[in-house]
Design an enzyme around this catalytic site. Structure first.
Site, PDB file in Angstrom:
ATOM      1  N   HIS A 203       0.800  -1.238   0.000  1.00 34.35           N
ATOM      2  CA  HIS A 203       0.000   0.000   0.000  1.00 34.35           C
ATOM      3  C   HIS A 203       0.825   1.276   0.000  1.00 34.35           C
ATOM      4  O   HIS A 203       0.253   2.366  -0.004  1.00 34.35           O
ATOM      5  CB  HIS A 203      -0.961   0.019   1.194  1.00 34.35           C
TER       6      HIS A 203
HETATM    7  C1  UD1 Z   1      -2.426   5.769   5.602  1.00 33.75           C
HETATM    8  C2  UD1 Z   1      -1.137   6.370   6.139  1.00 33.75           C
HETATM    9  C3  UD1 Z   1      -0.014   5.372   6.007  1.00 33.75           C
HETATM   10  C4  UD1 Z   1      -0.371   4.050   6.651  1.00 33.75           C
HETATM   11  C5  UD1 Z   1      -1.702   3.552   6.143  1.00 33.75           C
HETATM   12  C6  UD1 Z   1      -2.095   2.365   6.959  1.00 33.75           C
HETATM   13  C7  UD1 Z   1      -1.001   8.808   5.786  1.00 33.75           C
HETATM   14  C8  UD1 Z   1      -0.338   9.887   5.020  1.00 33.75           C
HETATM   15  N1  UD1 Z   1      -0.766   7.561   5.357  1.00 33.75           N
HETATM   16  O1  UD1 Z   1      -2.217   5.504   4.232  1.00 33.75           O
HETATM   17  O2  UD1 Z   1       1.135   5.881   6.644  1.00 33.75           O
HETATM   18  O3  UD1 Z   1       0.630   3.121   6.356  1.00 33.75           O
HETATM   19  O4  UD1 Z   1      -2.704   4.570   6.301  1.00 33.75           O
HETATM   20  O5  UD1 Z   1      -3.053   1.575   6.362  1.00 33.75           O
HETATM   21  O6  UD1 Z   1      -1.681   9.083   6.723  1.00 33.75           O
HETATM   22  N2  UD1 Z   1      -9.368   4.116   1.411  1.00 33.75           N
HETATM   23  C9  UD1 Z   1     -10.541   3.410   1.380  1.00 33.75           C
HETATM   24  N3  UD1 Z   1     -11.151   3.104   2.563  1.00 33.75           N
HETATM   25  C10 UD1 Z   1     -10.665   3.471   3.765  1.00 33.75           C
HETATM   26  C11 UD1 Z   1      -9.473   4.211   3.791  1.00 33.75           C
HETATM   27  C12 UD1 Z   1      -8.832   4.528   2.602  1.00 33.75           C
HETATM   28  O7  UD1 Z   1     -11.028   3.043   0.322  1.00 33.75           O
HETATM   29  O8  UD1 Z   1     -11.276   3.146   4.806  1.00 33.75           O
HETATM   30  C13 UD1 Z   1      -8.682   4.417   0.126  1.00 33.75           C
HETATM   31  C14 UD1 Z   1      -9.111   5.714  -0.528  1.00 33.75           C
HETATM   32  O9  UD1 Z   1      -9.095   5.520  -1.898  1.00 33.75           O
HETATM   33  C15 UD1 Z   1      -7.981   6.662  -0.155  1.00 33.75           C
HETATM   34  C16 UD1 Z   1      -6.772   5.733  -0.094  1.00 33.75           C
HETATM   35  O10 UD1 Z   1      -7.283   4.503   0.369  1.00 33.75           O
HETATM   36  O11 UD1 Z   1      -7.806   7.687  -1.071  1.00 33.75           O
HETATM   37  C17 UD1 Z   1      -5.687   6.238   0.811  1.00 33.75           C
HETATM   38  O12 UD1 Z   1      -6.160   6.476   2.141  1.00 33.75           O
HETATM   39  P1  UD1 Z   1      -5.368   7.466   3.114  1.00 33.75           P
HETATM   40  O13 UD1 Z   1      -5.944   7.440   4.462  1.00 33.75           O
HETATM   41  O14 UD1 Z   1      -5.186   8.785   2.462  1.00 33.75           O
HETATM   42  O15 UD1 Z   1      -3.923   6.867   3.175  1.00 33.75           O
HETATM   43  P2  UD1 Z   1      -3.428   5.365   3.237  1.00 33.75           P
HETATM   44  O16 UD1 Z   1      -2.822   5.021   1.934  1.00 33.75           O
HETATM   45  O17 UD1 Z   1      -4.488   4.508   3.814  1.00 33.75           O
HETATM   46  N1  UDP Z   2      -3.326  -5.634   9.106  1.00 36.78           N
HETATM   47  C1  UDP Z   2      -4.569  -6.245   9.213  1.00 36.78           C
HETATM   48  N2  UDP Z   2      -5.180  -6.695   8.074  1.00 36.78           N
HETATM   49  C2  UDP Z   2      -4.611  -6.589   6.846  1.00 36.78           C
HETATM   50  C3  UDP Z   2      -3.344  -5.968   6.745  1.00 36.78           C
HETATM   51  C4  UDP Z   2      -2.738  -5.491   7.896  1.00 36.78           C
HETATM   52  O1  UDP Z   2      -5.093  -6.400  10.311  1.00 36.78           O
HETATM   53  O2  UDP Z   2      -5.226  -7.027   5.867  1.00 36.78           O
HETATM   54  C5  UDP Z   2      -2.700  -5.103  10.329  1.00 36.78           C
HETATM   55  C6  UDP Z   2      -1.301  -5.581  10.595  1.00 36.78           C
HETATM   56  O3  UDP Z   2      -1.307  -6.777  11.327  1.00 36.78           O
HETATM   57  C7  UDP Z   2      -0.710  -4.433  11.389  1.00 36.78           C
HETATM   58  C8  UDP Z   2      -1.410  -3.226  10.822  1.00 36.78           C
HETATM   59  O4  UDP Z   2      -2.561  -3.702  10.167  1.00 36.78           O
HETATM   60  O5  UDP Z   2      -1.042  -4.573  12.754  1.00 36.78           O
HETATM   61  C9  UDP Z   2      -0.481  -2.529   9.862  1.00 36.78           C
HETATM   62  O6  UDP Z   2      -1.156  -1.590   9.125  1.00 36.78           O
HETATM   63  P1  UDP Z   2      -0.683  -1.091   7.697  1.00 36.78           P
HETATM   64  O7  UDP Z   2       0.197  -2.083   7.052  1.00 36.78           O
HETATM   65  O8  UDP Z   2      -1.906  -0.679   6.993  1.00 36.78           O
HETATM   66  O9  UDP Z   2       0.097   0.245   8.071  1.00 36.78           O
HETATM   67  P2  UDP Z   2       1.619   0.609   8.342  1.00 36.78           P
HETATM   68  O10 UDP Z   2       2.092  -0.211   9.481  1.00 36.78           O
HETATM   69  O11 UDP Z   2       2.365   0.381   7.066  1.00 36.78           O
HETATM   70  O12 UDP Z   2       1.558   2.056   8.650  1.00 36.78           O
END
Ligand code: UD1
Ligand code: UDP
Length: 364
Positions: A203
């Site tokens: 991601h």
């Molecule tokens: C965010 C964090 C990232 C973290 C990740 C964990 C920031 C800048 N980034 O990234 O550090 O690793 O969360 O998972 O805060 N979306 C959905 N449903 C949801 C949430 C998001 O469809 O419930 C989709 C949307 O298209 C959105 C995209 O995911 O535009 C990105 O979501 P966003 O919260 O901006 O950042 P993440 O990539 O999730």
């Molecule tokens: N995780 C989860 N389901 C998934 C993928 C990740 O429960 O399908 C959990 C994972 O075990 C960890 C957390 O989500 O505890 C990590 O989140 P993510 O990878 O989205 O974010 P990051 O750590 O890169 O910020």
């Protein structure tokens, strides 16, 4: 005084649960503000249920947008809610936009803050999270470090060492608490996987946001799947781009919705290999002794390489690295785990917070 935890994204929930529990045991009044940065049931609700987190006092529903617009909505929403609840302390977690916005709002309102997971650095300012980390640590009043190298990073940036506490990793508390509930076999059967399989998660914007990198990555994962069946619980970010690049369910590759916390950890625990670009997953695989190949040029969690099962790989290196990791087999979770990754970080953080709220002198 009330302690407010500001949470927004999947990894926040996992880090906060042990702190919330620790404070509850000390009878400290507290509440959660959910910013709504993550909102899908499988990105949010399932974590509250799996981790036993209490219902938030409010959900700001900020949702997804560009960095500027999302951060602006976070700032506006959080300012209002902080004024309304008048907390004595706000606790923020990790490095997401909700973390950044909360620390900024509190700094301007003069509300004291604590940052859990302070001092991690990838030294790559091209990562949105690195910007969030640097700003958050520069403004926090109390900083909780998960890993010793954080202390020197913070010192170098001029953070007063008296504000910093090395407490270990609350994500490991959540993992340890979940262990008795993990059932790899049940999840594997439900997903129709054989005994020997690999798990992938992707991601990071640097990997999934551009068509070229997505194509390169997907080709590398497809190559791995020729050696071992791969299941990819896919984050919504980049889903379409990755699908366009060929990341679709086939005979030996299965692309599924994100999994809940217990299901995901169950799957990881039973896996022969994990391929990821996640931050937290690098730590969880280290703890579980599952080989982890991280598709990134750098990591803010180098301790998972020196003390754990993690290795950084390029897409070009992935197939051979996977081959080797599978041949070498699972690592035994060693006695050499990172210091204080012992499942007691939540209570440690809670004790410091409670002492701070009482006005105790915390200088070492
Ligand atoms: C965010 C964090 C990232 C973290 C990740 C964990 C920031 C800048 N980034 O990234 O550090 O690793 O969360 O998972 O805060 N979306 C959905 N449903 C949801 C949430 C998001 O469809 O419930 C989709 C949307 O298209 C959105 C995209 O995911 O535009 C990105 O979501 P966003 O919260 O901006 O950042 P993440 O990539 O999730
Ligand atoms: N995780 C989860 N389901 C998934 C993928 C990740 O429960 O399908 C959990 C994972 O075990 C960890 C957390 O989500 O505890 C990590 O989140 P993510 O990878 O989205 O974010 P990051 O750590 O890169 O910020």
């Amino acid at each position: 005084p009330l302690v407010l935890h500001v949470l927004g994204a999947r990894p926040n929930f996992v880090k906060a649960a042990p702190v919330v529990r620790g404070l509850a045991e000390l009878d400290v009044p507290q509440g959660i503000i959910h910013t709504g940065q993550h909102y899908d049931a499988l990105m949010s609700d399932v974590f509250f249920a799996d981790l036993g987190l209490p219902e938030p006092l409010a959900n700001l529903g900020v949702g997804s947008d560009s960095h500027a617009r999302q951060t602006a909505a976070l700032l506006t929403g959080l300012e209002e809610v902080v004024l309304e609840h008048d907390p004595g302390l706000v606790v923020v977690y990790g490095d997401v936009n909700s973390t950044l916005a909360a620390i900024l709002v509190c700094a301007k309102l003069g509300v004291p803050t604590a940052h859990v997971e302070a001092g991690l650095r990838s030294f790559d300012r091209g990562m949105p999270e690195e910007v969030n980390r640097v700003v958050t640590d520069s403004l926090a009043d109390l900083l909780f470090a998960t890993s010793p190298e954080a202390l020197s990073h913070l010192a170098r940036e001029g953070v007063d060492p008296a504000k910093v506490h090395l407490v270990g990793n609350p994500m490991i508390d959540s993992l340890k608490a979940a262990l008795p509930r993990l059932d790899a076999k049940a999840v594997r059967h439900r997903l129709g996987l054989p005994e020997h399989y690999a798990v992938g998660t992707l991601h990071r914007p640097a990997n999934v946001d551009a068509a070229d990198s997505a194509r390169e990555l997907v080709a590398a994962v497809a190559e791995v799947s020729r050696r071992v069946p791969v299941v990819v619980p896919l984050h919504p970010r980049g889903r379409e781009r990755l699908a366009a690049a060929g990341l679709v369910t086939g005979e030996r590759l299965s692309v599924i919705d994100p999994l809940g916390y217990i299901d995901f950890l169950s799957l990881v625990r039973g896996a022969a290999l994990v391929v990821t670009d996640s931050g937290g997953v690098q730590e969880e695989t280290t703890m579980l002794g599952v080989p982890c190949l991280t598709l990134r040029a750098n990591t803010e969690r180098p301790i998972t390489i020196t003390h754990g099962t993690n290795r950084l790989v390029t897409p070009a290196q992935l197939p051979a690295a996977a081959e080797k990791a599978l041949a070498d087999g699972a690592a035994t979770p060693s006695g050499d785990l990172p210091p204080l990754w012992d499942g007691a970080s939540g209570p440690r953080i809670a004790r410091v917070l409670a002492a701070w709220l009482r006005g105790d002198n915390l200088s070492p």
